[in-house]
Scaffold this active site. Structure first.
Site, PDB file in Angstrom:
ATOM      1  N   ASP A  34       0.875  -1.164   0.000  1.00 57.07           N
ATOM      2  CA  ASP A  34       0.000   0.000   0.000  1.00 57.07           C
ATOM      3  C   ASP A  34       0.922   1.226   0.000  1.00 57.07           C
ATOM      4  OD1 ASP A  34      -2.196   1.797   0.751  1.00 57.07           O
ATOM      5  OD2 ASP A  34      -1.259   1.783   2.726  1.00 57.07           O
TER       6      ASP A  34
HETATM    7  P1  ADP Z   1      -3.891   4.424   0.256  1.00 57.19           P
HETATM    8  O1  ADP Z   1      -4.455   3.285  -0.498  1.00 57.19           O
HETATM    9  O2  ADP Z   1      -2.744   5.043  -0.471  1.00 57.19           O
HETATM   10  O3  ADP Z   1      -3.537   4.084   1.685  1.00 57.19           O
HETATM   11  P2  ADP Z   1      -6.551   5.430   0.881  1.00 57.19           P
HETATM   12  O4  ADP Z   1      -7.223   4.251   0.242  1.00 57.19           O
HETATM   13  O5  ADP Z   1      -6.575   5.537   2.359  1.00 57.19           O
HETATM   14  O6  ADP Z   1      -5.041   5.561   0.328  1.00 57.19           O
HETATM   15  O7  ADP Z   1      -7.214   6.723   0.290  1.00 57.19           O
HETATM   16  C1  ADP Z   1      -7.402   6.856  -1.079  1.00 57.19           C
HETATM   17  C2  ADP Z   1      -7.848   8.236  -1.427  1.00 57.19           C
HETATM   18  O8  ADP Z   1      -9.175   8.445  -0.962  1.00 57.19           O
HETATM   19  C3  ADP Z   1      -7.018   9.315  -0.800  1.00 57.19           C
HETATM   20  O9  ADP Z   1      -5.899   9.637  -1.581  1.00 57.19           O
HETATM   21  C4  ADP Z   1      -8.015  10.447  -0.719  1.00 57.19           C
HETATM   22  O10 ADP Z   1      -8.035  11.143  -1.931  1.00 57.19           O
HETATM   23  C5  ADP Z   1      -9.356   9.764  -0.527  1.00 57.19           C
HETATM   24  N1  ADP Z   1      -9.767   9.739   0.881  1.00 57.19           N
HETATM   25  C6  ADP Z   1      -9.939   8.662   1.670  1.00 57.19           C
HETATM   26  N2  ADP Z   1     -10.369   9.002   2.909  1.00 57.19           N
HETATM   27  C7  ADP Z   1     -10.439  10.342   2.907  1.00 57.19           C
HETATM   28  C8  ADP Z   1     -10.805  11.324   3.882  1.00 57.19           C
HETATM   29  N3  ADP Z   1     -11.170  11.013   5.131  1.00 57.19           N
HETATM   30  N4  ADP Z   1     -10.765  12.615   3.512  1.00 57.19           N
HETATM   31  C9  ADP Z   1     -10.395  12.955   2.276  1.00 57.19           C
HETATM   32  N5  ADP Z   1     -10.035  12.104   1.310  1.00 57.19           N
HETATM   33  C10 ADP Z   1     -10.071  10.819   1.604  1.00 57.19           C
HETATM   34 MG    MG Z   2      -2.646   3.274   3.598  1.00 55.77          MG
END
Ligand code: ADP
Ligand code: MG
Length: 338
Positions: A34
């Site tokens: 991730d």
């Molecule tokens: P990763 O897979 O890199 O860990 P996430 O799946 O947690 O990232 O998040 C993916 C995307 O969803 C973020 O880059 C953001 O744009 C959006 N996102 C998720 N949760 C939030 C939140 N609480 N506030 C704003 N954007 C969010």
């Molecule tokens: Mg993550």
């Protein structure tokens, strides 16, 4: 052998939940990582606020922060921290609902508000002008993670956040390739450009971006078809399905959310990614020692049997031989302590 392997891991800050996972990690052929919170620190910084249909940066920030103060996501912490630094007053938000890997929605003073990535807020807006697409293009090119703020079906602004790489991620890919891991991929809910930038810095060749939690799981399943034993490393709730599906799920102990820690098989206590190659090597050594021990024990029994039928072994000698071989096998297993 497995118990002393688990103890050795614990000394290094690698917590194995059980012996089967120690065996399994020794057989891993592909690994998926991730991005946010795993390869990066997950300590995001707000780098730019762009008011679109709002009067000021602070107005955008106030709406976003009021909603995000209810969120557990690192982006939420970054936005609320910046709002506090600027001395902004928070509104009270209600009916708040977070959608893992996408964003968050709620109500502030009877107005509906949403904060999240592009795919998420698209369902919450009525029209989309060229100006917004241009802003999106520019910031994504810079490798930023973009969060859109929507109020009453209209985008009122965008917030660009940036994260820095973990130090322990820098040599990770090289190390993993050196020990023979065949395939390494990056899977993230963030946008493609921001993911590509991280992958390029780390030498990861395959990137899957804009993924929802269930898409991450599909990537793992596809990898399993090709490589059979696959590990997944993650930190968030959004990684939990993939962590559960992978043959070995590895969670970041400090940055990790409760759900990720509960779902994973192995926990990196101090979020030190460099411990992953160590864990793989430990698993491989454990598998080797288990095989050696079984071969040794069987051979010893064979010798005792032959000696017995050949007729020149006494009962005490037989007992000493049998129990003695058990002690030797145990001592051999203890080699993994070191
Ligand atoms: P990763 O897979 O890199 O860990 P996430 O799946 O947690 O990232 O998040 C993916 C995307 O969803 C973020 O880059 C953001 O744009 C959006 N996102 C998720 N949760 C939030 C939140 N609480 N506030 C704003 N954007 C969010
Ligand atoms: Mg993550």
């Amino acid at each position: 052998a497995l118990l002393s392997g688990i103890a050795n891991g614990a000394k290094q800050g690698i917590l194995f939940k059980n012996g089967a996972r120690l065996e399994m990690i020794g057989r891993i052929r592909a690994i998926a990582f991730d991005k946010t919170g795993t390869l990066t620190l997950g300590k995001l910084q707000v780098v730019e606020i762009i008011p679109i249909h709002a009067v000021s940066e602070n107005e955008v920030l106030a709406v976003a922060a009021s909603l995000e103060s209810c969120s557990e996501h690192p982006i939420g912490s970054a936005i609320t921290a910046t709002a506090r630094e600027r001395g902004i007053n928070f509104f009270s938000a209600n009916q708040v609902q977070a959608v893992s890997g996408r964003g968050i929605t709620g109500k502030i003073a009877d107005k509906s508000v949403s904060v999240g990535n592009f795919a998420y807020i698209r369902d919450h807006i009525t029209d989309l002008d060229q100006n917004i697409l241009a802003i999106r293009e520019r910031l994504q090119k810079e490798g930023r993670t973009l969060v859109w703020v929507v109020q009453e079906n209209q985008i009122i602004g965008a917030i660009a956040v940036a994260d820095s790489l973990r130090e322990s991620a820098v040599n990770l890919v090289k190390q993993l390739k050196k020990i023979g891991i065949e395939h390494i991929v990056l899977i993230t809910g963030d946008n493609q450009q921001s993911a590509d930038k991280v992958a390029e810095k780390l030498g990861i060749e395959e990137v899957y971006a804009d993924l929802l939690p269930e898409d991450k799981l599909t990537v793992i399943q596809n990898l399993q078809e090709k490589y059979h034993t696959v590990a997944m490393v993650g930190d968030g709730i959004n990684d939990a399905p993939a962590l559960a599906m992978a043959n070995v799920g590895i969670a970041m102990g400090k940055a990790g959310s409760d759900v990720a820690l509960e779902t994973a098989d192995i926990i990196l206590m101090s979020d030190n990614l460099a411990k992953i190659p160590s864990a793989i090597n430990l698993g491989r050594r454990a598998n080797r020692i288990v095989k050696q021990n079984i071969t040794f024990a069987l051979a010893f029994i064979g010798i005792l049997l032959i000696a017995n039928f050949a007729g020149d072994i006494t009962l005490p000698l037989g007992v000493i031989g049998h129990e003695g071989s058990t002690v030797l096998v145990t001592l051999s297993g203890l080699r993994l302590f070191k």
